[in-house]
Design a protein around this motif. Sequence first.
Motif, PDB file in Angstrom:
ATOM      1  N   CYS A  36       0.881  -1.107  -0.092  1.00 18.11           N
ATOM      2  CA  CYS A  36       0.023   0.073  -0.095  1.00 18.11           C
ATOM      3  C   CYS A  36       0.987   1.391   0.146  1.00 18.11           C
ATOM      4  N   ASP A  38       0.532   3.810   1.808  1.00 17.33           N
ATOM      5  CA  ASP A  38       0.379   4.162   3.430  1.00 17.33           C
ATOM      6  C   ASP A  38       1.592   4.597   3.835  1.00 17.33           C
ATOM      7  N   GLY A  61      -3.966   0.370  -1.333  1.00 12.23           N
ATOM      8  CA  GLY A  61      -4.403  -0.989  -0.576  1.00 12.23           C
ATOM      9  C   GLY A  61      -3.570  -2.133  -0.711  1.00 12.23           C
ATOM     10  N   HIS A  89      -2.343  -4.286   4.793  1.00 12.53           N
ATOM     11  CA  HIS A  89      -1.829  -3.731   6.394  1.00 12.53           C
ATOM     12  C   HIS A  89      -3.121  -3.538   7.148  1.00 12.53           C
ATOM     13  N   CYS A  92      -6.165  -0.070   7.239  1.00 11.76           N
ATOM     14  CA  CYS A  92      -5.785   0.334   5.932  1.00 11.76           C
ATOM     15  C   CYS A  92      -7.242   0.949   5.547  1.00 11.76           C
ATOM     16  N   ALA A  93      -7.370   2.265   4.934  1.00 16.38           N
ATOM     17  CA  ALA A  93      -8.658   3.021   4.499  1.00 16.38           C
ATOM     18  C   ALA A  93      -9.006   2.114   3.129  1.00 16.38           C
TER      19      ALA A  93
END
Length: 164
Positions: A36, A38, A61, A89, A92-93
Amino acid sequence: MSSSFDDLLAANRRYATSAPRNFDGYAHAGVAVVTCMDSRLQPLEMIGLFLGEAKILRTPGGHVTADALNGCVLAVHLLKVSRILVIAHTRCAMASEDDDSLHRRIAQATGADTTDLEFGADIDQVGRLRADVQLLSTHPLIAGRAQVGGFRYDVDTGLLEELC
Ligand SMILES: [Zn+2]
């Protein structure tokens, strides 16, 4: 000329004084990671690798999108990759809500209409991970050439769990 990027360019000039040089473009540990975007994730550090050792493909993602798949094929055929880790993870949004919810949140945040975009958010994180691992491991250009595993990184503990 001054730009919005001046602070980063200044940092780059400092970096360049000691930047690693004279690398080739191979993944010397034979590893590719799809994970991701992130900002809590350090894909190399989390598996004990360093610059020059792995190919890193980052998507929202950590999904194996068409571009990520292309990157894996290139990595396997030209860049010495023989193991691919797909790493989702926790928190995660992209696994906490669906695209409709993301479109609504963006509309609330900035007023923008993003409904033409397919973000691919999926609350079935493990199901999506399994499907992505399956996609890679059975792909005719990857099967037999690279091992593929699915993992989840815990952003609170730093631990990686092998799921598939
Ligand atoms: Zn994420």
